[in-house]
Motif scaffolding. Sequence first.
Motif, PDB file in Angstrom:
ATOM      1  N   ASN A 141       0.837  -1.207   0.000  1.00  0.00           N
ATOM      2  CA  ASN A 141       0.000   0.000   0.000  1.00  0.00           C
ATOM      3  C   ASN A 141       0.870   1.253   0.000  1.00  0.00           C
ATOM      4  N   ILE A 142       1.908   1.263   0.829  1.00  0.00           N
ATOM      5  CA  ILE A 142       2.822   2.403   0.866  1.00  0.00           C
ATOM      6  C   ILE A 142       3.548   2.546  -0.470  1.00  0.00           C
ATOM      7  N   SER A 143       3.982   1.415  -1.039  1.00  0.00           N
ATOM      8  CA  SER A 143       4.680   1.445  -2.330  1.00  0.00           C
ATOM      9  C   SER A 143       3.826   2.094  -3.412  1.00  0.00           C
ATOM     10  N   ARG A 144       2.542   1.785  -3.416  1.00  0.00           N
ATOM     11  CA  ARG A 144       1.630   2.343  -4.443  1.00  0.00           C
ATOM     12  C   ARG A 144       1.349   3.823  -4.216  1.00  0.00           C
ATOM     13  N   ASN A 145       1.546   4.297  -2.981  1.00  0.00           N
ATOM     14  CA  ASN A 145       1.115   5.662  -2.640  1.00  0.00           C
ATOM     15  C   ASN A 145       2.257   6.592  -2.236  1.00  0.00           C
ATOM     16  N   LEU A 146       3.465   6.261  -2.663  1.00  0.00           N
ATOM     17  CA  LEU A 146       4.609   7.097  -2.275  1.00  0.00           C
ATOM     18  C   LEU A 146       4.490   8.536  -2.774  1.00  0.00           C
ATOM     19  N   ASP A 147       3.753   8.735  -3.858  1.00  0.00           N
ATOM     20  CA  ASP A 147       3.567  10.095  -4.384  1.00  0.00           C
ATOM     21  C   ASP A 147       2.442  10.840  -3.693  1.00  0.00           C
ATOM     22  N   HIS A 148       1.814  10.195  -2.720  1.00  0.00           N
ATOM     23  CA  HIS A 148       0.661  10.823  -2.058  1.00  0.00           C
ATOM     24  C   HIS A 148       0.843  10.925  -0.546  1.00  0.00           C
ATOM     25  N   ILE A 149       2.088  10.998  -0.097  1.00  0.00           N
ATOM     26  CA  ILE A 149       2.367  11.144   1.336  1.00  0.00           C
ATOM     27  C   ILE A 149       1.992  12.565   1.767  1.00  0.00           C
ATOM     28  N   GLU A 150       1.339  12.675   2.902  1.00  0.00           N
ATOM     29  CA  GLU A 150       0.950  13.992   3.422  1.00  0.00           C
ATOM     30  C   GLU A 150       2.013  14.510   4.385  1.00  0.00           C
ATOM     31  N   TYR A 151       2.421  15.753   4.157  1.00  0.00           N
ATOM     32  CA  TYR A 151       3.402  16.403   5.027  1.00  0.00           C
ATOM     33  C   TYR A 151       2.800  17.690   5.590  1.00  0.00           C
ATOM     34  N   PRO A 152       3.337  18.195   6.719  1.00  0.00           N
ATOM     35  CA  PRO A 152       2.850  19.488   7.236  1.00  0.00           C
ATOM     36  C   PRO A 152       3.108  20.599   6.224  1.00  0.00           C
ATOM     37  N   SER A 153       2.402  21.693   6.379  1.00  0.00           N
ATOM     38  CA  SER A 153       2.587  22.846   5.500  1.00  0.00           C
ATOM     39  C   SER A 153       3.852  23.605   5.892  1.00  0.00           C
ATOM     40  N   LYS A 154       4.707  23.863   4.901  1.00  0.00           N
ATOM     41  CA  LYS A 154       5.947  24.585   5.169  1.00  0.00           C
ATOM     42  C   LYS A 154       5.668  26.002   5.668  1.00  0.00           C
ATOM     43  N   GLU A 155       4.617  26.616   5.126  1.00  0.00           N
ATOM     44  CA  GLU A 155       4.294  27.995   5.496  1.00  0.00           C
ATOM     45  C   GLU A 155       3.580  28.069   6.846  1.00  0.00           C
ATOM     46  N   GLU A 156       2.621  27.161   7.063  1.00  0.00           N
ATOM     47  CA  GLU A 156       1.795  27.237   8.274  1.00  0.00           C
ATOM     48  C   GLU A 156       2.405  26.505   9.468  1.00  0.00           C
ATOM     49  N   GLU A 157       3.186  25.470   9.209  1.00  0.00           N
ATOM     50  CA  GLU A 157       3.784  24.687  10.304  1.00  0.00           C
ATOM     51  C   GLU A 157       5.268  24.447  10.015  1.00  0.00           C
ATOM     52  N   PRO A 158       6.085  25.521  10.017  1.00  0.00           N
ATOM     53  CA  PRO A 158       7.488  25.381   9.606  1.00  0.00           C
ATOM     54  C   PRO A 158       8.295  24.412  10.474  1.00  0.00           C
TER      55      PRO A 158
END
Length: 438
Positions: free
Chosen positions: A127-144
Amino acid sequence: MASVNIRELVLETLLLINRDGEYSHIALGQVLGKYQYLDKKDRAFLTRTVEGTLERRIEIDRIINQFSSVKINRMKPVIREIIRSGVYQLKYMDSVPASAVCNEAVKLAAKKGFINLKGFVNGLLRNISRNLDHIEYPSKEEEPVQWLSAIYSMPEWIVRKWRKEYGEEKTEQILKAFLTERPTSIRCSCSKITPKELKSRLEEEGVTVKEYGEIPGAFLISGYDYLDALETFREGCFQVQDISSMMVGEWADPKEGDYIIDVCAAPGGKSVHLADKMKGTGTVEARDLTEYKVNLIRDNIERLGLSNVVAVQQDVLELDETSLEKADIVIADLPCSGLGVLAKKSDLKYKMTEQMQKELAKLQRDILSVVRRYVKPGGRLIYSTCTIDREENEENAAWFADKFPEFHLVKQQQMLPEQEAGDGFYIAEFERKKADLE
């Protein structure tokens, strides 16, 4: 000889570090030493997978938690490390097919007695292999802070501290440097061989060698299998030492015949550097607390064949009356948080806490209060740490100069980790006044 499953060795090493609390460089050294017959490709895979999984652990755990019904901190240690190393391979090792990562992880889980979790391991990694392009990260601007922590796998408390001390841009440069693969820095043992001869011999051994021009006899090497396979290393023609650490010897710049005390010396890199610089004259007394650490120093002395350095077991907090005002130079490279050497020892960032850092800063002051008494009038004290924390560095230097006015702060430098070479490191040089004010 029976073949060994290289991924099983990765698992063994990660368990030593993350479950059993062993330091990463020691755990990796133990496993590589035990399986010296591994070929170059397997040694490289083991080293990169272990170090990479540790370096990127915060990001990896974040990815796993996005896709797993069982959160990372609730997994069995064996399963947790199998999945962590699997995710690292999927995301950062393009040469390893995703199918191989998943299949080998499933086999390893079964081999370790978790047959009932084969489906869980397989399903999660695929599942992770199929979704590596869809990982969610914090916002650089809002949560540096959270963004930097997730992208560079650095605990948030450290990110906050560095942003306050160094600013946003410099903090990101530091974090990037820690994740950049760098060559090994070495220093020529000039009492045995000239730098020119060393470079030539290393190249004959198939090593890629680059001169580091700022320090005489310093080189950056790469392309070798492991150190003990190099004849030049076994013969003591060079010492592995970080570029920043070499600066302690350069600053100390001892005269022939000096008496030097190195109070927290293990594994002895600075001690043998100073002994080498004195060309067989004088004495370096390399001290440390435990028999294990003293033996590490002795190993280096013996390999390098130096006669003017001796290893001694001594508690640095206990005043040695026989050493009062005897030393021309005292080297005090003291226990610290180690947050400048995360490129080599990435697990330190997970072991260290704010409270531990404060306790270390106090310990450094306690040690300095004792070892200053070994410096003769007109002699010098070199204080250094392998961290980039002001509390352990500039603030302690200011405290020392204020508390003991017989010592004058000559100069100080905070070195930040560089992408090509050089750890985060701090050095302060103090000179004791010739007219004793005590």
